[in-house]
Write a protein that holds these residues in place. Structure first.
Motif, PDB file in Angstrom:
ATOM      1  N   GLY A 286       0.816  -1.208   0.000  1.00 57.71           N
ATOM      2  CA  GLY A 286       0.000   0.000   0.000  1.00 57.71           C
ATOM      3  C   GLY A 286       0.847   1.254   0.000  1.00 57.71           C
ATOM      4  O   GLY A 286       1.991   1.245   0.463  1.00 57.71           O
ATOM      5  N   TYR A 287       0.300   2.348  -0.536  1.00 58.41           N
ATOM      6  CA  TYR A 287       1.008   3.622  -0.572  1.00 58.41           C
ATOM      7  C   TYR A 287      -0.002   4.753  -0.541  1.00 58.41           C
ATOM      8  O   TYR A 287      -1.220   4.519  -0.571  1.00 58.41           O
ATOM      9  N   ASN A 288       0.513   6.002  -0.468  1.00 51.88           N
ATOM     10  CA  ASN A 288      -0.360   7.196  -0.404  1.00 51.88           C
ATOM     11  C   ASN A 288      -1.321   7.149   0.781  1.00 51.88           C
ATOM     12  O   ASN A 288      -2.518   7.367   0.648  1.00 51.88           O
ATOM     13  N   ASN A 289      -0.776   6.835   1.969  1.00 58.71           N
ATOM     14  CA  ASN A 289      -1.555   6.788   3.208  1.00 58.71           C
ATOM     15  C   ASN A 289      -2.641   5.709   3.207  1.00 58.71           C
ATOM     16  O   ASN A 289      -3.658   5.846   3.889  1.00 58.71           O
ATOM     17  N   THR A 290      -2.436   4.645   2.447  1.00 61.13           N
ATOM     18  CA  THR A 290      -3.359   3.512   2.503  1.00 61.13           C
ATOM     19  C   THR A 290      -3.143   2.726   3.788  1.00 61.13           C
ATOM     20  O   THR A 290      -4.100   2.371   4.482  1.00 61.13           O
ATOM     21  N   PHE A 291      -1.880   2.445   4.112  1.00 60.66           N
ATOM     22  CA  PHE A 291      -1.543   1.725   5.341  1.00 60.66           C
ATOM     23  C   PHE A 291      -0.358   2.394   6.037  1.00 60.66           C
ATOM     24  O   PHE A 291       0.719   1.808   6.158  1.00 60.66           O
ATOM     25  N   PRO A 292      -0.537   3.622   6.532  1.00 61.07           N
ATOM     26  CA  PRO A 292       0.589   4.283   7.215  1.00 61.07           C
ATOM     27  C   PRO A 292       0.645   3.877   8.684  1.00 61.07           C
ATOM     28  O   PRO A 292      -0.218   3.149   9.188  1.00 61.07           O
ATOM     29  N   TYR A 293       1.685   4.369   9.385  1.00 61.21           N
ATOM     30  CA  TYR A 293       1.680   4.283  10.840  1.00 61.21           C
ATOM     31  C   TYR A 293       0.593   5.206  11.389  1.00 61.21           C
ATOM     32  O   TYR A 293      -0.017   5.990  10.636  1.00 61.21           O
ATOM     33  N   SER A 294       0.408   5.176  12.706  1.00 67.43           N
ATOM     34  CA  SER A 294      -0.702   5.927  13.305  1.00 67.43           C
ATOM     35  C   SER A 294      -0.602   7.426  13.057  1.00 67.43           C
ATOM     36  O   SER A 294      -1.616   8.125  13.062  1.00 67.43           O
ATOM     37  N   TRP A 295       0.603   7.944  12.811  1.00 68.24           N
ATOM     38  CA  TRP A 295       0.746   9.394  12.614  1.00 68.24           C
ATOM     39  C   TRP A 295       0.506   9.819  11.172  1.00 68.24           C
ATOM     40  O   TRP A 295       0.458  11.018  10.855  1.00 68.24           O
ATOM     41  N   GLY A 296       0.327   8.870  10.256  1.00 66.48           N
ATOM     42  CA  GLY A 296       0.068   9.209   8.848  1.00 66.48           C
ATOM     43  C   GLY A 296       1.345   9.511   8.105  1.00 66.48           C
ATOM     44  O   GLY A 296       2.308   8.742   8.134  1.00 66.48           O
ATOM     45  N   GLY A 297       1.378  10.648   7.426  1.00 68.85           N
ATOM     46  CA  GLY A 297       2.597  11.133   6.789  1.00 68.85           C
ATOM     47  C   GLY A 297       3.140  10.255   5.671  1.00 68.85           C
ATOM     48  O   GLY A 297       4.355  10.175   5.485  1.00 68.85           O
ATOM     49  N   PHE A 298       2.255   9.571   4.920  1.00 67.83           N
ATOM     50  CA  PHE A 298       2.683   8.720   3.788  1.00 67.83           C
ATOM     51  C   PHE A 298       3.709   7.669   4.229  1.00 67.83           C
ATOM     52  O   PHE A 298       4.580   7.290   3.449  1.00 67.83           O
ATOM     53  N   SER A 299       3.584   7.208   5.484  1.00 73.07           N
ATOM     54  CA  SER A 299       4.572   6.279   6.051  1.00 73.07           C
ATOM     55  C   SER A 299       4.201   4.825   5.773  1.00 73.07           C
ATOM     56  O   SER A 299       4.378   3.949   6.619  1.00 73.07           O
ATOM     57  N   ASP A 300       3.690   4.563   4.566  1.00 72.96           N
ATOM     58  CA  ASP A 300       3.253   3.206   4.219  1.00 72.96           C
ATOM     59  C   ASP A 300       4.410   2.220   4.143  1.00 72.96           C
ATOM     60  O   ASP A 300       4.267   1.053   4.519  1.00 72.96           O
ATOM     61  N   ILE A 301       5.555   2.659   3.604  1.00 72.84           N
ATOM     62  CA  ILE A 301       6.690   1.762   3.380  1.00 72.84           C
ATOM     63  C   ILE A 301       7.880   2.270   4.184  1.00 72.84           C
ATOM     64  O   ILE A 301       8.283   3.425   4.050  1.00 72.84           O
ATOM     65  N   ASP A 302       8.429   1.384   5.015  1.00 72.39           N
ATOM     66  CA  ASP A 302       9.498   1.766   5.936  1.00 72.39           C
ATOM     67  C   ASP A 302      10.697   0.835   5.704  1.00 72.39           C
ATOM     68  O   ASP A 302      10.605  -0.373   5.924  1.00 72.39           O
ATOM     69  N   PHE A 303      11.824   1.404   5.250  1.00 71.98           N
ATOM     70  CA  PHE A 303      13.040   0.613   5.068  1.00 71.98           C
ATOM     71  C   PHE A 303      13.883   0.660   6.335  1.00 71.98           C
ATOM     72  O   PHE A 303      13.930   1.689   7.019  1.00 71.98           O
ATOM     73  N   MET A 304      14.537  -0.444   6.642  1.00 75.11           N
ATOM     74  CA  MET A 304      15.394  -0.503   7.824  1.00 75.11           C
ATOM     75  C   MET A 304      16.503  -1.520   7.619  1.00 75.11           C
ATOM     76  O   MET A 304      16.420  -2.384   6.744  1.00 75.11           O
ATOM     77  N   VAL A 305      17.549  -1.365   8.428  1.00 80.10           N
ATOM     78  CA  VAL A 305      18.710  -2.260   8.351  1.00 80.10           C
ATOM     79  C   VAL A 305      19.045  -2.727   9.764  1.00 80.10           C
ATOM     80  O   VAL A 305      19.017  -1.940  10.709  1.00 80.10           O
ATOM     81  N   ASP A 306      19.360  -4.020   9.893  1.00 81.77           N
ATOM     82  CA  ASP A 306      19.858  -4.537  11.159  1.00 81.77           C
ATOM     83  C   ASP A 306      21.079  -5.415  10.892  1.00 81.77           C
ATOM     84  O   ASP A 306      21.658  -5.353   9.796  1.00 81.77           O
ATOM     85  N   GLU A 307      21.463  -6.239  11.862  1.00 85.73           N
ATOM     86  CA  GLU A 307      22.642  -7.092  11.713  1.00 85.73           C
ATOM     87  C   GLU A 307      22.505  -8.090  10.573  1.00 85.73           C
ATOM     88  O   GLU A 307      23.502  -8.627  10.074  1.00 85.73           O
ATOM     89  N   GLY A 349       2.834   3.001  16.257  1.00 81.44           N
ATOM     90  CA  GLY A 349       3.408   4.348  16.187  1.00 81.44           C
ATOM     91  C   GLY A 349       4.590   4.382  15.238  1.00 81.44           C
ATOM     92  O   GLY A 349       4.665   5.189  14.321  1.00 81.44           O
ATOM     93  N   GLU A 350       5.535   3.484  15.439  1.00 82.76           N
ATOM     94  CA  GLU A 350       6.712   3.299  14.582  1.00 82.76           C
ATOM     95  C   GLU A 350       7.243   1.903  14.837  1.00 82.76           C
ATOM     96  O   GLU A 350       6.757   1.189  15.736  1.00 82.76           O
ATOM     97  N   SER A 351       8.246   1.480  14.063  1.00 81.33           N
ATOM     98  CA  SER A 351       8.844   0.165  14.287  1.00 81.33           C
ATOM     99  C   SER A 351      10.295   0.183  13.830  1.00 81.33           C
ATOM    100  O   SER A 351      10.717   1.063  13.071  1.00 81.33           O
ATOM    101  N   PHE A 352      11.063  -0.810  14.298  1.00 80.82           N
ATOM    102  CA  PHE A 352      12.473  -0.925  13.919  1.00 80.82           C
ATOM    103  C   PHE A 352      12.890  -2.385  14.066  1.00 80.82           C
ATOM    104  O   PHE A 352      12.252  -3.169  14.784  1.00 80.82           O
ATOM    105  N   MET A 353      13.982  -2.762  13.372  1.00 89.57           N
ATOM    106  CA  MET A 353      14.491  -4.125  13.398  1.00 89.57           C
ATOM    107  C   MET A 353      15.798  -4.177  14.193  1.00 89.57           C
ATOM    108  O   MET A 353      16.677  -3.325  14.018  1.00 89.57           O
ATOM    109  N   ILE A 354      15.934  -5.197  15.048  1.00 88.37           N
ATOM    110  CA  ILE A 354      17.201  -5.514  15.718  1.00 88.37           C
ATOM    111  C   ILE A 354      17.374  -7.030  15.676  1.00 88.37           C
ATOM    112  O   ILE A 354      16.509  -7.766  16.155  1.00 88.37           O
ATOM    113  N   CYS A 355      18.460  -7.475  15.074  1.00 86.60           N
ATOM    114  CA  CYS A 355      18.790  -8.907  15.072  1.00 86.60           C
ATOM    115  C   CYS A 355      17.649  -9.773  14.537  1.00 86.60           C
ATOM    116  O   CYS A 355      17.350 -10.837  15.095  1.00 86.60           O
TER     117      CYS A 355
END
Length: 432
Positions: A286-307, A349-355
Motif C-alpha cells: 500500500g502507498y499514499n496513506n493507505t496503510f501508514p503508521y498511526s501518525w500518517g505522513g505517507f509512512s506506508d513503506i518503511d526501510f530498515m537495516v539490522d545485523e 506508532g513506529e517500528s524498527f528491526m534488531i537482530c
C-alpha cells in the motif's frame, strides 16, 4: 568486569556439560587495557604531538629562511653604504641620509623574524627534553617486555584478537530489554523528517544525512561529521531524481533506500555517483496513506537495516492491513522472504528491526512504549512492555543503526538518539 558495565545474570551447566551464561553487554562496550598498553598509547600520542611540532618548526624555518635570503642583498648594500659614510662623513648629505633611513625601514620586518627564531630555539630545547624522556620510557617498557620476542608477541596479539572477535560474534545479537533516556543531538527542520548515518560503513565514516519533510521532498543534505551536523556546517546537497514519500529511508553501504512518491516503488540512490542504481515495485504494498503508521505522513513503506541486512516493512490488502516484514536484496531490491506479523500497521506508532526481530511501538505520542515483538527466525511474536521516553511528544521516524547500536529518531523537529540494551545468551564450550 562489572566495573566496565557487564552484568552476568545467570550461569549454569547444560546436560551436555557446556557452560551457559546470560549477560548484558554495556551500552558503550569497552575493552580493558593493561598499564603497559596505556603507557604506550600515551607515548604514541606524545610522539605524534612532537612530530607535528617539528613539522610546524620546519615550515616556519623554511619560510623565515626564504625571507632572510631575500633581505640578504639589502643588508649587504646597507653595510657598504655605512662603510662609505664612516670613512667620509662629508659624503653623507641629506639625500644619502634619507636613503639610509629607507634601507633601514625595509629591514625592520626582519626583527620579528629574529624574535621568532629565539622562541623556536627555546621550543627545540623543550622538544629535545621530551624526546630524551620518551627514550627512557620506551627503554623501560622494552626491558619489561623483553621476556617475549617479537614473533611471540605477534602470535599472542593475533590469538587475543581472534578470541575477542569470536566473543563479539557471540554478543553480536540479542533480545531488546531496555532503551536509554533520549539524547537530543539537534533541534532543526519541520515537525516531520528523517536523519541517519550509514548502517554498514567503517566507523571512520561519520557522515550524517538529513531529509526534512515527509512527502514530495528531493533535497538530501550530507554532513561530513556528526559535529558538522550539530553546527549545521560543512555539508553537500543531493537532489534526488524522484521525490520521496514518508520518512522510512535508510542509508546502507553508501546508498539511500527510499519510497518513491505516489507509488510502491523502492528506489536505491547511490550518493557517490549521484544516480539511481535500481528501482523496483514492492508487489501489493500500500502507498499514499493507505496503510501508514498511526501518525500518517505517507509512512506506508518503511526501510530498515539490522545485523542481518536490509528490510522493508509495509502492508497489503491481502494481509488485511497487518504489518508485513520482508527481507530485501540490497543489490536488486528483490524480496527474498516475507512474514505476516498479524499486527495492524495503523495501530503502530513506529517500528524498527534488531537482530531479525521487529519491535513495534504502540503510539507515536507521549506515553508510548515498545509493545510488540515479532521474531522472524521462529515466525513467532510476543507482547512486550519496554518503556520508551517520547520527550517531544511526536515521533515521525524511528530506526536502529546496527553499527552504532543506537536508535535514531525524529521527534517533533528534534533529532534524537537512544542507546539500547540487548539481552544475550552465550553458549560456549569453555574456550573463551
Amino acid at each position: 568486569s562489572p566495573d566496565e558495565g557487564w552484568q552476568v545474570y545467570t550461569s549454569a551447566q547444560a546436560p551436555d556439560g557446556k557452560c551457559l551464561c546470560t549477560a548484558v553487554i554495556p551500552v558503550q562496550g569497552t575493552c580493558s587495557r593493561d598499564l603497559r598498553s596505556h603507557q604506550l598509547r600515551q607515548l604514541t600520542e606524545k610522539v605524534q604531538n612532537i612530530s607535528q611540532s617539528m613539522e610546524v618548526l620546519d615550515l616556519r624555518t623554511y619560510r623565515d629562511l626564504q625571507y632572510v635570503r631575500n633581505t640578504e642583498s639589502l643588508m649587504k648594500g646597507l653595510d657598504s653604504r655605512l662603510k662609505v659614510a664612516a670613512e667620509s662623513q662629508k659624503s653623507l648629505n641629506t639625500k644619502s641620509f634619507q636613503e639610509l633611513k629607507d634601507k633601514m625601514t625595509e629591514l625592520l620586518p626582519l626583527l620579528p623574524v629574529l624574535d621568532q627564531y629565539k622562541a623556536d630555539t627555546r621550543l627545540i630545547v623543550h622538544l629535545k627534553e621530551e624526546v630524551r624522556n620518551l627514550s627512557g620510557n620506551l627503554l623501560a617498557i622494552q626491558e619489561e617486555m623483553g621476556a617475549y620476542d617479537y614473533e611471540e608477541l605477534q602470535q599472542r596479539v593475533l590469538m587475543l584478537e581472534a578470541r575477542l572477535h569470536a566473543c563479539m560474534q557471540k554478543l553480536g545479537c540479542g533480545k531488546l530489554t531496555g532503551v536509554s533516556n533520549p539524547i537530543t543531538i539537534r533541534a532543526s527542520g519541520s515537525r516531520f523528517g528523517s536523519w541517519m548515518t550509514d548502517t554498514m560503513t567503517p566507523s571512520t565514516d561519520s557522515r550524517v544525512w538529513y531529509m526534512d519533510g515527509y512527502y514530495k521532498g528531493r533535497r538530501v543534505l550530507e554532513f561530513r561529521t556528526m559535529n558538522d551536523f550539530v553546527t549545521g556546517q560543512n555539508f553537500v546537497q543531493h537532489l534526488l531524481p524522484h521525490p520521496w514519500a514518508g520518512t522510512g529511508h535508510v542509508v546502507f553501504n553508501g546508498s539511500l533506500y527510499y519510497n518513491k512518491y505516489q507509488s510502491n516503488i523502492a528506489v536505491k540512490y547511490h550518493f557517490r555517483s549521484r544516480s539511481v542504481l535500481v528501482q523496483r515495485s514492492l508487489a501489493g504494498a500500500g502507498y499514499n496513506n493507505t496503510f501508514p503508521y498511526s501518525w500518517g505522513g505517507f509512512s506506508d513503506i518503511d526501510f530498515m537495516v539490522d545485523e542481518n541486512g536490509l528490510w522493508a516493512v509495509y502492508t497489503t490488502n491481502q494481509n488485511a492491513g497487518n504489518i508485513v516484514v520482508s527481507r530485501v536484496d540490497p543489490q536488486t531490491l528483490e524480496v527474498l522472504r516475507s512474514w505476516d506479523t498479524g499486527y495492524p500497521k495503523r495501530s503502530a506508532g513506529e517500528s524498527f528491526m534488531i537482530c531479525g526481530t521487529l519491535y513495534v511501538t504502540n503510539s507515536h505520542l507521549a506515553g508510548a512504549k515498545i509493545y510488540f515483538a515479532y521474531y522472524t527466525n521462529t515466525s513467532s511474536y510476543e507482547y512486550t512492555d519496554i518503556p520508551f521516553h517520547n520527550q517531544y511528544s511526536h515521533i515521525s521516524m524511528l530506526d536502529y543503526n546496527p553499527r552504532e547500536r543506537v536508535l535514531y529518531t525524529w521527534n517533533n523537529g528534534h533529532q534524537v538518539i537512544y542507546n539500547v540494551t540487548l539481552f544475550h545468551v552465550i553458549k560456549t564450550s569453555g574456550e573463551l
